[in-house]
Scaffold this motif. Structure first.
Motif, PDB file in Angstrom:
ATOM      1  N   CYS A  94       0.795  -1.239  -0.104  1.00 41.08           N
ATOM      2  CA  CYS A  94      -0.033   0.000  -0.166  1.00 41.08           C
ATOM      3  C   CYS A  94       0.980   1.314  -0.054  1.00 41.08           C
ATOM      4  O   CYS A  94       0.505   2.481  -0.601  1.00 41.08           O
ATOM      5  CB  CYS A  94      -0.861  -0.010   1.191  1.00 41.08           C
ATOM      6  N   ASP A  95       1.968   1.434   0.585  1.00 45.70           N
ATOM      7  CA  ASP A  95       2.905   2.267   0.781  1.00 45.70           C
ATOM      8  C   ASP A  95       3.206   2.663  -0.823  1.00 45.70           C
ATOM      9  O   ASP A  95       3.385   3.748  -1.526  1.00 45.70           O
ATOM     10  CB  ASP A  95       4.132   2.055   1.432  1.00 45.70           C
ATOM     11  N   ALA A  96       3.919   1.558  -1.328  1.00 47.83           N
ATOM     12  CA  ALA A  96       4.541   1.764  -2.917  1.00 47.83           C
ATOM     13  C   ALA A  96       3.294   1.985  -3.960  1.00 47.83           C
ATOM     14  O   ALA A  96       3.415   3.010  -4.659  1.00 47.83           O
ATOM     15  CB  ALA A  96       4.745   0.011  -3.038  1.00 47.83           C
ATOM     16  N   ARG A  97       2.053   1.505  -3.675  1.00 48.21           N
ATOM     17  CA  ARG A  97       0.920   2.076  -4.690  1.00 48.21           C
ATOM     18  C   ARG A  97       0.411   3.587  -4.541  1.00 48.21           C
ATOM     19  O   ARG A  97      -0.051   4.161  -5.291  1.00 48.21           O
ATOM     20  CB  ARG A  97      -0.243   1.013  -4.706  1.00 48.21           C
ATOM     21  N   GLY A  98       0.914   3.907  -3.279  1.00 51.18           N
ATOM     22  CA  GLY A  98       0.475   5.309  -2.925  1.00 51.18           C
ATOM     23  C   GLY A  98       1.486   6.295  -3.703  1.00 51.18           C
ATOM     24  O   GLY A  98       1.108   7.444  -3.904  1.00 51.18           O
ATOM     25  N   ILE A  99       2.774   5.777  -4.188  1.00 45.68           N
ATOM     26  CA  ILE A  99       3.321   6.478  -4.970  1.00 45.68           C
ATOM     27  C   ILE A  99       3.224   6.248  -6.428  1.00 45.68           C
ATOM     28  O   ILE A  99       3.239   7.454  -7.102  1.00 45.68           O
ATOM     29  CB  ILE A  99       5.085   6.249  -4.582  1.00 45.68           C
ATOM     30  N   ALA A 100       3.085   5.114  -6.938  1.00 44.42           N
ATOM     31  CA  ALA A 100       2.680   4.911  -8.201  1.00 44.42           C
ATOM     32  C   ALA A 100       2.268   3.475  -8.344  1.00 44.42           C
ATOM     33  O   ALA A 100       2.594   2.455  -7.548  1.00 44.42           O
ATOM     34  CB  ALA A 100       3.937   4.832  -9.150  1.00 44.42           C
TER      35      ALA A 100
END
Ligand SMILES: C[S@@+](CC[C@H](N)C(=O)[O-])C[C@H]1O[C@@H](n2cnc3c(N)ncnc32)[C@H](O)[C@@H]1O
Length: 363
Positions: A216-222
């Motif tokens: 979820c952290d990663a998808r918050g960026i891209a």
């Protein structure tokens, strides 16, 4: 049995089934099985089923096969000495099991192969009841059914299918066109707690909370769109040297969990087993090969239920409490413990390491 002249879609095009319709009583065979035909013809000249089985084993020389079938000897044993006139392969893949069974059973008249992408009965096996009913086979006409679950080596070796964390490709993981969502939909759109549940329950990964958070952290960026991006988002698991956990890649369990969710793998097996049991003739056998404990537990529970064994209670029951009622017994268990690969097979084919075969027989 299939009505004479019923059509079956199988590898190589639509063909007619039914001994009376096609003259020489031979089923139309999947392309991968064709290699075995010459041998099967030689075997038909007076060979017993057992010697045919031995010969089929001797014919396991498919060094160039795209997918090496697991537990071949054990699967042949499960149906050995039985007259298979009608056989259903629920998961045909590259046809390795199918061709060996066809070679070992020259008495075979009707072959039905299910898979999601090849021209057999191109269908999810969750629709086995309806598809077999179209062939008039849903109600007690089948002598043997095999379901060898999960992905094949062709899936893993084709990066565009998005199953493998070893190769970069689009984050897809759909086994067939009927899957409602892709792996990218799951990781980019599902709430964190749902992703965590998938990683925990289907991936059996103990770091589920941490890995769901990282996704979820990663998808918050891209958006996470490729397998490599997902592997990167998962990162290293704390305390695990060189990124490996018990001999498996740290992304293994997460990829497994997401794949099971995308393809609803547990639900489809749960739906297919009762249809398969109904389709069997008395004395007919159902053999299922699983590759992880969730599936094995599901198959074990379903077979025990059909064998008339009441499900274990989730708490101890006192003598005066009503005991769970035993369901009707319609099969007997042929394997009480799952059959697993021997050391030679595990040495030759790492995929067989986690394979478990269970067999039951219709009464
Ligand atoms: C382990 S492979 C089978 C290999 C096969 N026994 C052989 O000898 O080549 C599993 C196959 O089942 C297919 N499959 C998985 N889930 C399915 C489903 N729900 N319905 C139909 N086929 C399915 C996959 O596409 C894959 O080709």
């Amino acid at each position: 049995m299939a009505a004479a002249g019923a059509t079956l879609g199988i590898a190589g095009g639509l063909v007619r089934t039914g001994a009376r319709a096609i003259g020489p009583p031979r089923p139309n065979l999947p392309a991968a099985a064709a290699r075995g035909l010459g041998r099967a013809r030689r075997l038909r000249a007076g060979a017993s089923t057992s010697s045919a089985t031995n010969e089929a084993r001797a014919g396991e020389d498919d060094g160039d096969a795209p997918h090496v079938p697991v537990l071949m000897r054990q699967v042949l044993d499960a149906f050995d000495g039985r007259s298979l006139r009608c056989y259903v392969d629920g998961t045909m893949g590259a046809g390795g099991h199918a061709s060996a069974i066809i070679r070992a059973h020259p008495e075979l008249r009707t072959f039905v192969g299910f898979d999601l992408r090849i021209h057999t009965v191109q269908s999810n096996f969750r629709h086995m009841r309806e598809r077999l009913a179209e062939l008039q086979l849903a109600d007690g006409g089948v002598d043997a059914i095999l379901m060898d679950l999960g992905v094949s080596s062709m899936h893993l070796d084709t990066p565009e299918r998005g199953f493998s964390f070893m190769n970069d490709g689009p984050l897809d993981m759909r086994m067939g066109p009927s899957a409602k969502m892709s792996a990218a939909d799951v990781v980019n759109e599902w709430p964190e707690e749902e992703i965590a549940r998938v990683i925990r329950d289907y991936g059996e990964e103990k770091h589920w909370r941490l890995l769901a958070r990282r996704i979820c952290d990663a998808r918050g960026i891209a958006p996470i769109e490729t397998t490599r991006q997902l592997v990167h988002a998962l990162g290293r698991i704390p305390g695990v040297k060189k990124g490996r956990s018990g001999g498996i890649h740290p992304a293994t369990r997460t990829f497994q969990g997401i794949r099971i969710a995308v393809n609803e793998e547990l639900a489809v097996v749960e739906e297919a087993i009762p249809a398969a049991v109904d389709a069997l003739a008395p004395g007919g056998r159902l053999a299922i090969i699983t590759f992880h404990s969730l599936e094995d537990k599901l198959v074990k529970r379903a077979f025990r239920t059909f064998a008339g064994i009441a499900p274990a209670s989730d708490r101890p029951l006192s003598a005066w409490e009503p005991q769970p009622e035993a369901p009707p017994k319609i099969v007997k268990l042929v394997t009480r413990k799952p059959v697993v690969a021997d050391d030679d097979e595990v040495g030759a084919n790492a995929r067989s390491r986690s394979a478990k075969l269970r067999v039951c027989e219709k009464l």
